[in-house]
Scaffold this motif. Structure first.
Motif, PDB file in Angstrom:
ATOM      1  N   UNK A 176      -0.103  29.195 -26.146  1.00 19.92           N
ATOM      2  CA  UNK A 176       1.257  28.695 -25.946  1.00 19.92           C
ATOM      3  C   UNK A 176       1.297  27.240 -25.496  1.00 19.92           C
ATOM      4  N   UNK A 177       0.260  26.756 -24.828  1.00 18.22           N
ATOM      5  CA  UNK A 177       0.279  25.363 -24.372  1.00 18.22           C
ATOM      6  C   UNK A 177       0.325  24.390 -25.547  1.00 18.22           C
ATOM      7  N   UNK A 178      -0.367  24.728 -26.627  1.00 20.39           N
ATOM      8  CA  UNK A 178      -0.365  23.853 -27.791  1.00 20.39           C
ATOM      9  C   UNK A 178       1.014  23.795 -28.442  1.00 20.39           C
ATOM     10  N   UNK A 179       1.803  24.847 -28.268  1.00 22.76           N
ATOM     11  CA  UNK A 179       3.171  24.823 -28.798  1.00 22.76           C
ATOM     12  C   UNK A 179       4.011  23.783 -28.054  1.00 22.76           C
ATOM     13  N   UNK A 201       0.997  35.668 -20.013  1.00 19.47           N
ATOM     14  CA  UNK A 201       0.125  34.652 -19.410  1.00 19.47           C
ATOM     15  C   UNK A 201       0.479  34.365 -17.960  1.00 19.47           C
ATOM     16  N   UNK A 202       1.767  34.338 -17.631  1.00 23.52           N
ATOM     17  CA  UNK A 202       2.206  33.977 -16.285  1.00 23.52           C
ATOM     18  C   UNK A 202       2.708  35.178 -15.489  1.00 23.52           C
ATOM     19  N   UNK A 203       2.492  36.388 -16.010  1.00 26.04           N
ATOM     20  CA  UNK A 203       2.917  37.634 -15.358  1.00 26.04           C
ATOM     21  C   UNK A 203       4.414  37.562 -15.045  1.00 26.04           C
ATOM     22  N   UNK A 235       1.997  23.098 -16.153  1.00 26.83           N
ATOM     23  CA  UNK A 235       2.656  24.334 -15.713  1.00 26.83           C
ATOM     24  C   UNK A 235       1.722  25.529 -15.887  1.00 26.83           C
ATOM     25  N   UNK A 236       1.596  26.321 -14.804  1.00 28.52           N
ATOM     26  CA  UNK A 236       0.721  27.482 -14.856  1.00 28.52           C
ATOM     27  C   UNK A 236       1.182  28.631 -13.990  1.00 28.52           C
TER      28      UNK A 236
END
Length: 409
Positions: A163-166, A38-40, A95-96
């Protein structure tokens, strides 16, 4: 009711404090595969994020420990819970990118320092002397239980929903710690009872404090052992995936091995109480034996790696309940500050370890990285044996008096 107040409530509070502080890095480790996509990011980037977490913890731990000794563990712990919960929410909502992830994990490391040092002092101040090993055993089940929960969160939430929901689930899990802290905060505001030494502590005034080199050797040994702890938390799932296991199955296997490690930590705490918290030799043996399980992770076979993971987590995560009661008894006048100094070693190993591991993986592969980690576990055992020799003639010369043990059994 007396049992609830003198052992279970402070022990569970200590467990909750460490759990909340450990949640950010535990989730980061098992979410490594998703975050890399997701974030390379690369394994080195994941290692740097984990290193940022442990590095800030290393800097903050002695300062926080001194503050907790002076002003009480309850407000220190409450601040740690609030900070860690906020960071988990920001990881879920804001965070992104790699820089923001690094910054969030660095702040989370300060939250861990607040939570971990206050959790140590909770046991020292609130739990009967003869049961502090068991209390540490219960508290130290927090990392494997949180690791197990993180694996289940990934398998049940992150894989299907993202992953954000985790991370958001982790923020919700911080709420029980806040509830457990409430009565202690009220007590702290009304009087200074929270933070004073217990009346049942044996009179050890005739004993002398060990030389400074002993605590330095302990910190060095803990630092080497913490490389294994950090590597197991961050790279076990990617290692299993690289050997042919699916991401969801690997997370579930990690959760199962963590469950076994919970039993190991509880057993270690029980044995530590029986032995009287007087020697680091048992701790050195546990860490040395864990090297065998770590090396098995180097074998590119899912079955062998799974066995190695169970052994490594049980022993590699099993030594803190044996070590910290000994440190607290030898350096009883400054419990949080001394354990904070030991935490410098913990954090140094846990911050440098993932970076080192990631670099070796990038150049030599997972097998070479696990062999190097196993070697450091053997070094940790050697440092602790040297520390025990330096401590000879100081501190407790006999176990806790049997009359004191009998009072609390």
């Amino acid at each position: 009711m007396a049992e609830l107040g003198s052992f279970w409530r402070p022990s569970l509070t200590s467990f909750a404090l460490l759990s909340v502080g450990y949640l950010p890095v535990a989730l980061l480790g098992v979410l490594a595969v998703q975050l890399e996509a997701a974030l390379v990011m690369t394994p080195v980037d994941i290692g740097l994020a984990i290193a940022a977490y442990w590095a800030t913890n290393a800097v903050a731990a002695p300062i926080v420990g001194h503050r907790a000794d002076q002003h009480g563990w309850a407000p220190t712990g409450a601040l740690g819970v609030a900070m860690s919960g906020l960071i988990l929410f920001l990881l879920a909502a804001v965070v992104g990118s790699k820089p923001t992830l690094m910054l969030a994990m660095a702040i989370a490391g300060v939250g861990l320092a607040l939570c971990s040092q206050s959790s140590n002092l909770t046991i020292a101040r609130e739990v009967p002397w003869s049961r502090q090993g068991r209390a540490f055993g219960l508290k130290q089940t927090a990392p494997p239980i949180i690791a197990m929960a993180s694996g289940l969160i990934v398998a049940g939430i992150a894989v299907p929903f993202g992953w954000r929901w985790a991370f958001f689930t982790g923020a919700v899990l911080a709420l029980p710690a806040a509830v457990l802290m409430t009565p202690y905060l009220r007590q702290h505001r009304s009087n200074d009872a929270v933070g004073r030494p217990r009346d049942d502590t044996p009179d050890l005034s005739h004993e002398t404090t060990p030389p400074h080199r002993a605590i330095v050797l302990i910190a060095a040994g803990v630092g080497c052992a913490s490389v294994s702890i950090a590597a197991l938390g961050a790279f076990s799932v990617p290692t299993l995936v690289s050997s042919g296991v699916g991401a969801g199955a690997a997370a579930t296997m990690f959760a199962g091995a963590s469950a076994i490690a919970v039993i190991g930590r509880l057993a270690t705490g029980w044995v530590a109480d029986r032995r009287g918290h007087t020697s680091l030799t048992g701790t050195a043996i546990i860490i040395g034996a864990s090297a065998g399980g770590v090396v098995l992770l180097a074998v590119p076979s899912p079955a062998v790696a799974a066995i190695g993971l169970a052994i490594a987590l049980t022993l590699g995560w099993g030594w803190p309940p044996a070590l910290y009661p000994v440190v607290m008894r030898y350096w009883r006048q400054a419990t949080a500050r001394t354990t904070g100094f030991v935490s410098i070693g913990t954090s140094a190993g846990a911050s440098v370890g993932p970076v080192m591991f990631g670099v070796i993986v990038a150049s030599r592969g997972y097998s070479a990285a696990w062999v190097a980690t196993g070697f450091l576990s053997l070094c940790a055992a050697a440092f602790l044996l040297a520390a025990q020799r330096a401590m000879t003639g100081h501190g407790p010369r006999t176990p806790v008096p049997t009359t004191i043990v009998a009072i609390h059994e």
